[in-house]
Each structure stands twice: as structure tokens, then as C-alpha cells.
Write a protein that holds these residues in place. Structure first.
Motif, PDB file in Angstrom:
ATOM      1  N   THR A  39       0.831  -1.211   0.000  1.00 50.37           N
ATOM      2  CA  THR A  39       0.000   0.000   0.000  1.00 50.37           C
ATOM      3  C   THR A  39       0.859   1.251   0.000  1.00 50.37           C
ATOM      4  OG1 THR A  39      -1.676  -1.219   1.242  1.00 50.37           O
ATOM      5  CG2 THR A  39      -1.870   1.177   1.206  1.00 50.37           C
ATOM      6  N   ASP A  51      -5.279   0.233  -5.740  1.00 55.98           N
ATOM      7  CA  ASP A  51      -6.469  -0.604  -5.814  1.00 55.98           C
ATOM      8  C   ASP A  51      -6.338  -1.694  -4.767  1.00 55.98           C
ATOM      9  OD1 ASP A  51      -8.700  -2.112  -6.495  1.00 55.98           O
ATOM     10  OD2 ASP A  51      -7.695  -3.080  -8.180  1.00 55.98           O
ATOM     11  N   SER A  52      -7.179  -1.629  -3.752  1.00 57.45           N
ATOM     12  CA  SER A  52      -7.098  -2.638  -2.694  1.00 57.45           C
ATOM     13  C   SER A  52      -7.940  -3.863  -3.033  1.00 57.45           C
ATOM     14  CB  SER A  52      -7.537  -2.038  -1.361  1.00 57.45           C
ATOM     15  OG  SER A  52      -8.879  -1.600  -1.455  1.00 57.45           O
ATOM     16  N   GLY A  53      -8.455  -3.942  -4.255  1.00 54.77           N
ATOM     17  CA  GLY A  53      -9.237  -5.098  -4.670  1.00 54.77           C
ATOM     18  C   GLY A  53      -8.452  -6.396  -4.600  1.00 54.77           C
ATOM     19  N   TYR A  54      -7.152  -6.309  -4.720  1.00 57.48           N
ATOM     20  CA  TYR A  54      -6.336  -7.520  -4.648  1.00 57.48           C
ATOM     21  C   TYR A  54      -6.454  -8.177  -3.272  1.00 57.48           C
ATOM     22  CZ  TYR A  54      -2.569  -5.435  -1.847  1.00 57.48           C
ATOM     23  OH  TYR A  54      -1.840  -4.873  -0.830  1.00 57.48           O
ATOM     24  N   GLU A  56      -9.167  -8.503  -1.372  1.00 58.86           N
ATOM     25  CA  GLU A  56     -10.355  -9.375  -1.343  1.00 58.86           C
ATOM     26  C   GLU A  56     -10.107 -10.647  -2.148  1.00 58.86           C
ATOM     27  OE1 GLU A  56     -13.188  -9.488   0.478  1.00 58.86           O
ATOM     28  OE2 GLU A  56     -12.121  -7.906   1.546  1.00 58.86           O
ATOM     29  N   THR A  57      -9.414 -10.504  -3.278  1.00 52.60           N
ATOM     30  CA  THR A  57      -9.096 -11.671  -4.102  1.00 52.60           C
ATOM     31  C   THR A  57      -8.202 -12.639  -3.339  1.00 52.60           C
ATOM     32  OG1 THR A  57      -9.286 -10.319  -6.094  1.00 52.60           O
ATOM     33  CG2 THR A  57      -8.105 -12.414  -6.307  1.00 52.60           C
TER      34      THR A  57
END
Length: 168
Positions: A39, A51-54, A56-57
Motif C-alpha cells: 500500500t 487498488d485494494s481489490g487484490y 479481497e481476491t
């Protein structure tokens, strides 16, 4: 009304209950992801790519993979305390956008704390781990697409879990 739809409905309900129970065996949480190395690096060098979407993945992937390793009744609680994805951002010549460069000197690193519990809630294993894969550039993708942006991190997680619950 025939019995077949009722059986199919009961079978579906049973399968759903089993998958729900399996999904509940592993819990992954992030401890202050705003302080993760990844981050901070993205914020400093490539804020437009933040993008903090990684997260959740990786959470969903880890929970699914770990659940398959546990024995019936066991639960695994994982608290991730740092992530540094493979590669590093470097300024690119002639471009305003920094580029993530993936080289062997920038291996993936995941730091975590875990607790493995038996069906009675007793602690079987507990500890802190720093997962790294120094040879990540030299291994085959192992079922991951070459375009999966998390293939190195997923493989690092898989290697840790492959040791089995007794050797986490």
C-alpha cells in the motif's frame, strides 16, 4: 408432485450446508492494510494505480485453499500483517506513469499470524510466518494464468498450505 424434485431440493440444501460449513473453517483478516508495504509503495510511486481489490481476491483464495487442507472440525484463523507483492514500481523513461517491474530481486512477501484450532476450540498450532518465494521467477505458473496479477502471491500461499495443517 414427483419425488425427484424433492430429492434434488434436499440434495441441493445439503450441498449448500456442507459448502457453507466448509467456508466457515477458515478466516482471513487484514491488520491495518493501509500500513502494508504494498500500500505504501503504490501510494508513493503509483497513486493512480492504488487498488485494494487484490486484498479481497487474496482473502477469498486463501480461505478456499486453506479450507481444503483442514481436517473435519478444524478451524484456521489467519491475520495478515503485511503484504509486499512481487515486483516494485520504478519510474519509467518517457512516461508519466511508473511501471511495476517484476524481477527476482523483488520476491513476494506475506507476513501473517495464524491459529489452528481443533473441533473443541483447543489450539493445535499458532505462530507468525513470513512467506516468501525467492524462486518465484523460475517456477512454472502451476495452473495460474500468466496474466493473473496475483499468481506469485497465490503460489506463495499454496506452498505454505501444502505443508499441511501439522506443519503450518
Amino acid at each position: 408432485m414427483s419425488k425427484l424434485p424433492l430429492r434434488a431440493t434436499l440434495g441441493l440444501a445439503l450441498a449448500l450446508a456442507v459448502s457453507t460449513a466448509a467456508a466457515g473453517t477458515v478466516s482471513v483478516r487484514y491488520d491495518h492494510p493501509e500500513n502494508f508495504t504494498e500500500t505504501k509503495e503504490v501510494r508513493a510511486f503509483a497513486p493512480s494505480r492504488a487498488d485494494s481489490g487484490y486484498l479481497e481476491t487474496l482473502k477469498a483464495y486463501t480461505e478456499k485453499q486453506a479450507a481444503a487442507q483442514l481436517r473435519e472440525g478444524q478451524t484456521l484463523d489467519i491475520v495478515v500483517t503485511d503484504i509486499d507483492r512481487a515486483g516494485s514500481y520504478v519510474p519509467s523513461m518517457g512516461s508519466l506513469q511508473p511501471v511495476r517491474v517484476v524481477k527476482e530481486v523483488y520476491p513476494p512477501r506475506i507476513t501473517l499470524h495464524f491459529r489452528l484450532l481443533d473441533s473443541q476450540g483447543r489450539v493445535l498450532r499458532e505462530g507468525d510466518r513470513t512467506l516468501t518465494d525467492l524462486g518465484f521467477m523460475y517456477d512454472s505458473p502451476g495452473g495460474f494464468s500468466n496474466t493473473d496479477p496475483l499468481r506469485y502471491e497465490k503460489r506463495t500461499i499454496d506452498r505454505w498450505l501444502a505443508r499441511g495443517p501439522a506443519k503450518l
